[in-house]
Design a protein around this motif. Structure first.
Motif, mmCIF file in Angstrom:
data_model
loop_
_atom_site.group_PDB
_atom_site.id
_atom_site.type_symbol
_atom_site.label_atom_id
_atom_site.label_comp_id
_atom_site.label_asym_id
_atom_site.label_seq_id
_atom_site.Cartn_x
_atom_site.Cartn_y
_atom_site.Cartn_z
ATOM 1 N N UNK A 80 0.824 -1.206 0.000
ATOM 2 C CA UNK A 80 0.000 0.000 0.000
ATOM 3 C C UNK A 80 0.863 1.262 0.000
ATOM 4 N N UNK A 81 1.778 1.335 -0.968
ATOM 5 C CA UNK A 81 2.725 2.435 -1.040
ATOM 6 C C UNK A 81 2.100 3.673 -1.678
ATOM 7 N N UNK A 82 2.708 4.815 -1.413
ATOM 8 C CA UNK A 82 2.289 6.044 -2.081
ATOM 9 C C UNK A 82 2.612 5.948 -3.569
ATOM 10 N N UNK A 83 2.005 6.835 -4.344
ATOM 11 C CA UNK A 83 2.255 6.840 -5.787
ATOM 12 C C UNK A 83 3.729 7.090 -6.078
ATOM 13 N N UNK A 84 4.359 7.991 -5.307
ATOM 14 C CA UNK A 84 5.777 8.283 -5.508
ATOM 15 C C UNK A 84 6.637 7.047 -5.224
ATOM 16 N N UNK A 85 6.315 6.333 -4.137
ATOM 17 C CA UNK A 85 7.085 5.140 -3.789
ATOM 18 C C UNK A 85 6.890 4.038 -4.828
ATOM 19 N N UNK A 86 5.664 3.881 -5.324
ATOM 20 C CA UNK A 86 5.422 2.882 -6.372
ATOM 21 C C UNK A 86 6.222 3.216 -7.623
ATOM 22 N N UNK A 87 6.318 4.509 -7.931
ATOM 23 C CA UNK A 87 7.100 4.923 -9.082
ATOM 24 C C UNK A 87 8.567 4.563 -8.935
ATOM 25 N N UNK A 88 9.072 4.689 -7.718
ATOM 26 C CA UNK A 88 10.458 4.313 -7.437
ATOM 27 C C UNK A 88 10.692 2.836 -7.790
ATOM 28 N N UNK A 89 9.765 1.981 -7.389
ATOM 29 C CA UNK A 89 9.927 0.547 -7.652
ATOM 30 C C UNK A 89 9.671 0.187 -9.110
ATOM 31 N N UNK A 90 9.099 1.107 -9.884
ATOM 32 C CA UNK A 90 8.820 0.830 -11.294
ATOM 33 C C UNK A 90 10.075 0.941 -12.155
ATOM 34 N N UNK A 91 11.149 1.497 -11.582
ATOM 35 C CA UNK A 91 12.378 1.667 -12.353
ATOM 36 C C UNK A 91 13.518 0.877 -11.720
ATOM 37 N N UNK A 92 14.415 0.411 -12.574
ATOM 38 C CA UNK A 92 15.419 -0.564 -12.177
ATOM 39 C C UNK A 92 16.699 -0.244 -12.950
ATOM 40 N N UNK A 93 17.726 0.257 -12.258
ATOM 41 C CA UNK A 93 18.953 0.613 -12.974
ATOM 42 C C UNK A 93 20.132 0.672 -12.012
ATOM 43 N N UNK A 94 21.312 0.579 -12.583
ATOM 44 C CA UNK A 94 22.567 0.758 -11.860
ATOM 45 C C UNK A 94 23.272 1.985 -12.440
ATOM 46 N N UNK A 95 23.684 2.902 -11.575
ATOM 47 C CA UNK A 95 24.262 4.175 -12.030
ATOM 48 C C UNK A 95 25.778 4.142 -11.837
ATOM 49 N N UNK A 96 26.501 4.336 -12.930
ATOM 50 C CA UNK A 96 27.970 4.302 -12.900
ATOM 51 C C UNK A 96 28.529 5.650 -12.464
ATOM 52 N N UNK A 97 29.580 5.629 -11.633
ATOM 53 C CA UNK A 97 30.165 6.862 -11.093
ATOM 54 C C UNK A 97 31.594 7.111 -11.574
ATOM 55 N N UNK A 98 32.035 6.385 -12.602
ATOM 56 C CA UNK A 98 33.436 6.460 -13.026
ATOM 57 C C UNK A 98 33.876 7.834 -13.511
ATOM 58 N N UNK A 99 32.982 8.569 -14.162
ATOM 59 C CA UNK A 99 33.372 9.882 -14.688
ATOM 60 C C UNK A 99 33.745 10.834 -13.554
ATOM 61 N N UNK A 100 32.923 10.855 -12.499
ATOM 62 C CA UNK A 100 33.231 11.737 -11.364
ATOM 63 C C UNK A 100 34.556 11.349 -10.722
ATOM 64 N N UNK A 101 34.823 10.058 -10.647
ATOM 65 C CA UNK A 101 36.099 9.620 -10.067
ATOM 66 C C UNK A 101 37.278 10.060 -10.939
#
Length: 261
Positions: free
Chosen positions: A220-241
């Motif tokens: 029974x999550x909020x719409x915002x929380x459900x939206x969070x679970x609707x997306x699935x990704x890994x974010x690379x940080x190599x450029x900042x490093x």
């Protein structure tokens, strides 16, 4: 950076307050708009003076009314200034768990308006800091566990990236202080993982019972929380490093959670 350089922040919120505190420790003077800032966004004369005097201008103001409030009101005055923008990795949308870096397409997920604002700040020569799930003192999974608001959702393949707020501050200051190239920088930790893994580690650290494993509907999550679970990704940080020499002090959620005990 010359002595007593001036950082002007649009929108002094949770993350930008942490950036301001870190900048003060490096001898920057700070002024800011926002409920806890000292400058009135609607005072045009005062704002123009602040912008003219600033050595660097950072915006943490989210999109509103179909556009970027800062660029709508003061975009012309920012011409020729060093500028930065706190954006979101949500603009990359759902990648089915695949890695994304700064060259990945944007504007294909829930955050289309945010993506438009990100692109506009990029076009103006800004440094864009794309941020995943932010946690830190006063805003973290341990607090949600203690308050009974933590969830474990039965989505075995779902992963996301996160970052400790102090690591955002160190990344932004690295970019500002070194006069790093304009462009986008992902500031996320080294270990994207499921939300369940974070909650399970948090429960272990504070000796709390695990919340039940639920479906999205059962939780029974909020719409915002459900939206969070609707997306699935890994974010690379190599450029900042590579370009900023940035190294997160909390490379995974484990060190980050331990620091918050």
């Amino acid at each position: 950076m010359h002595e007593m350089a001036h950082l002007f922040i649009f929108g002094l919120g949770y993350t930008s307050r942490c950036i301001a505190t870190a900048a003060k420790s490096q001898a920057w003077t700070i002024s800011a708009t926002g409920s806890s800032g000292d400058v009135n966004f609607a005072d045009e004369a005062g704002m123009m003076a602040q912008i003219a005097h600033a050595d660097y201008i950072l915006s943490s103001v989210p999109p509103a009314d179909g556009g970027d409030p800062v660029l709508s009101s003061y975009g012309a005055a920012l011409s020729g200034k060093r500028i930065g923008y706190l954006s979101s990795t949500g603009i990359y949308g759902d990648t089915g768990g695949a890695w994304v870096d700064e060259a990945a397409p944007i504007g294909i997920g829930r955050r289309n308006l945010r993506a438009d604002c990100d692109a506009e700040w990029l076009a103006r020569g800004g440094q864009i800091f794309r941020l995943p799930g932010i946690y830190g003192p006063g805003r973290n999974p341990l607090e949600r566990i203690r308050s009974g608001k933590a969830h474990r959702i039965d989505l075995p393949e779902q992963v996301f990236s996160r970052v400790h707020v102090s690591d955002i501050a160190s990344g932004v200051l690295a970019a500002i202080s070194q006069n790093a190239p304009a462009g986008a920088y992902n500031l996320g930790d080294d270990m994207p993982c499921s939300q369940n893994a974070v909650i399970e580690e948090g429960c272990r650290l504070i000796g709390q019972k695990l919340p039940p494993l639920q479906s999205l509907d059962e939780a029974d999550l909020s719409e915002m929380a459900r939206g969070f679970y609707a997306e699935n990704r890994r974010v690379a940080n190599g450029k900042a490093k590579r370009l900023l020499g940035w190294k997160p002090a909390f490379p995974t959620y484990r060190e980050g959670l331990r620091s918050l005990l």
